[in-house]
Design a protein around this motif. Structure first.
Motif, mmCIF file in Angstrom:
data_model
loop_
_atom_site.group_PDB
_atom_site.id
_atom_site.type_symbol
_atom_site.label_atom_id
_atom_site.label_comp_id
_atom_site.label_asym_id
_atom_site.label_seq_id
_atom_site.Cartn_x
_atom_site.Cartn_y
_atom_site.Cartn_z
ATOM 1 N N LEU A 57 0.792 -1.224 0.000
ATOM 2 C CA LEU A 57 0.000 0.000 0.000
ATOM 3 C C LEU A 57 0.826 1.277 0.000
ATOM 4 N N SER A 58 2.077 1.204 0.388
ATOM 5 C CA SER A 58 2.911 2.397 0.373
ATOM 6 C C SER A 58 4.343 2.026 0.029
ATOM 7 N N ARG A 59 5.110 3.041 -0.345
ATOM 8 C CA ARG A 59 6.523 2.816 -0.659
ATOM 9 C C ARG A 59 7.273 2.317 0.568
ATOM 10 N N GLU A 60 6.802 2.668 1.757
ATOM 11 C CA GLU A 60 7.453 2.231 2.985
ATOM 12 C C GLU A 60 7.505 0.705 3.065
ATOM 13 N N HIS A 61 6.484 0.025 2.552
ATOM 14 C CA HIS A 61 6.441 -1.436 2.574
ATOM 15 C C HIS A 61 7.427 -2.067 1.598
ATOM 16 N N LEU A 62 7.990 -1.263 0.699
ATOM 17 C CA LEU A 62 8.945 -1.787 -0.265
ATOM 18 C C LEU A 62 10.361 -1.842 0.309
ATOM 19 N N ILE A 63 10.601 -1.078 1.371
ATOM 20 C CA ILE A 63 11.916 -1.044 2.006
ATOM 21 C C ILE A 63 11.965 -2.131 3.078
ATOM 22 N N ASN A 64 13.054 -2.875 3.103
ATOM 23 C CA ASN A 64 13.228 -3.915 4.105
ATOM 24 C C ASN A 64 13.042 -3.320 5.496
ATOM 25 N N ARG A 65 12.350 -4.033 6.372
ATOM 26 C CA ARG A 65 11.997 -3.494 7.693
ATOM 27 C C ARG A 65 13.214 -3.146 8.548
ATOM 28 N N ASP A 66 14.369 -3.740 8.255
ATOM 29 C CA ASP A 66 15.592 -3.431 9.000
ATOM 30 C C ASP A 66 16.470 -2.393 8.292
ATOM 31 N N SER A 67 15.941 -1.780 7.240
ATOM 32 C CA SER A 67 16.706 -0.814 6.452
ATOM 33 C C SER A 67 15.996 0.533 6.419
ATOM 34 N N THR A 68 16.743 1.552 6.062
ATOM 35 C CA THR A 68 16.158 2.880 5.873
ATOM 36 C C THR A 68 16.200 3.299 4.416
ATOM 37 N N ARG A 69 16.792 2.452 3.596
ATOM 38 C CA ARG A 69 16.870 2.783 2.171
ATOM 39 C C ARG A 69 16.898 1.522 1.323
ATOM 40 N N CYS A 70 16.516 1.696 0.091
ATOM 41 C CA CYS A 70 16.568 0.627 -0.906
ATOM 42 C C CYS A 70 17.310 1.184 -2.114
ATOM 43 N N GLU A 71 18.304 0.456 -2.559
ATOM 44 C CA GLU A 71 19.032 0.802 -3.775
ATOM 45 C C GLU A 71 18.797 -0.324 -4.768
ATOM 46 N N SER A 72 18.515 0.031 -6.021
ATOM 47 C CA SER A 72 18.229 -1.028 -6.983
ATOM 48 C C SER A 72 18.420 -0.548 -8.412
ATOM 49 N N TYR A 73 18.584 -1.515 -9.295
ATOM 50 C CA TYR A 73 18.599 -1.203 -10.723
ATOM 51 C C TYR A 73 18.190 -2.428 -11.520
ATOM 52 N N LEU A 74 17.818 -2.165 -12.742
ATOM 53 C CA LEU A 74 17.445 -3.203 -13.691
ATOM 54 C C LEU A 74 18.177 -2.874 -14.983
ATOM 55 N N LYS A 84 20.092 1.057 -18.221
ATOM 56 C CA LYS A 84 20.074 0.798 -16.784
ATOM 57 C C LYS A 84 19.023 1.714 -16.169
ATOM 58 N N SER A 85 18.028 1.109 -15.532
ATOM 59 C CA SER A 85 16.968 1.854 -14.866
ATOM 60 C C SER A 85 17.178 1.734 -13.362
ATOM 61 N N GLU A 86 17.581 2.838 -12.729
ATOM 62 C CA GLU A 86 17.845 2.847 -11.297
ATOM 63 C C GLU A 86 16.615 3.331 -10.537
ATOM 64 N N LEU A 87 16.371 2.724 -9.390
ATOM 65 C CA LEU A 87 15.236 3.087 -8.551
ATOM 66 C C LEU A 87 15.675 2.986 -7.092
ATOM 67 N N GLY A 88 15.412 4.034 -6.338
ATOM 68 C CA GLY A 88 15.803 4.022 -4.927
ATOM 69 C C GLY A 88 14.734 4.628 -4.044
ATOM 70 N N PHE A 89 14.723 4.178 -2.793
ATOM 71 C CA PHE A 89 13.821 4.725 -1.782
ATOM 72 C C PHE A 89 14.645 5.033 -0.542
ATOM 73 N N LYS A 90 14.316 6.136 0.103
ATOM 74 C CA LYS A 90 14.987 6.501 1.342
ATOM 75 C C LYS A 90 13.935 6.899 2.359
ATOM 76 N N LYS A 91 14.010 6.273 3.541
ATOM 77 C CA LYS A 91 13.037 6.521 4.599
ATOM 78 C C LYS A 91 13.677 7.408 5.665
ATOM 79 N N GLU A 92 13.033 8.554 5.914
ATOM 80 C CA GLU A 92 13.453 9.455 6.980
ATOM 81 C C GLU A 92 12.233 9.738 7.832
#
Length: 144
Positions: A57-74, A84-92
């Motif tokens: 339901l939210s981007r927050e659920h995409l980040i591992n519960r023990d992490s504050t950020r997600c780094e990724s690419y395809l 290269k398609s990069e996608l990242g999330f940062k939780k503050e």
């Protein structure tokens, strides 16, 4: 279009770095419940079509519960070029920010770095059927 590699760290179940190479014509994901099979498919959908599944339901659920950020690419090949398609999330706190970038690896050209710009560029790359599907998903679902 052919997907060559997927990499992420801090995405859903994957706290540590993990990458998958798609060198074969057929790919099989095999594993028990909760081992990340669906996460890989959801990530590809999210990266290429900007679609978040109803269960996330939210981007927050995409980040591992023990992490504050997600780094990724395809990384994928399309019409003789590699992208290269990069996608990242940062939780503050309770805020989650998204970062995107699309790079033509063949020419080393950065094609876009805004979410809407990257999504539109990706949709234009694909054939009309996929572009129509991507447009319908963006109109009928929650986008990041």
């Amino acid at each position: 279009m052919k997907i060559k590699e997927v990499y992420f760290k801090g995405f859903r179940i994957f706290k540590e770095e993990v990458s998958f190479s798609f060198d074969s014509e057929y790919i099989l994901f095999l594993g028990g419940n909760g081992n990340g099979k669906s996460s890989v498919v959801k990530y590809i959908d999210l990266n290429l079509l900007n679609h978040i599944a109803e269960s996330d339901l939210s981007r927050e659920h995409l980040i591992n519960r023990d992490s504050t950020r997600c780094e990724s690419y395809l990384i994928f090949d399309h019409r003789g070029e590699t992208f290269k398609s990069e996608l990242g999330f940062k939780k503050e706190g309770k805020t989650v920010t998204t970062s995107r970038k699309l790079i033509n690896v063949t020419t080393s050209e950065e094609l876009g770095c805004e979410t809407s710009q990257v999504v539109n560029l990706l949709a234009e790359m694909f054939d009309p059927v996929i572009s129509q599907h991507a447009l319908a998903l963006r109109q009928n679902s929650r986008a990041i």
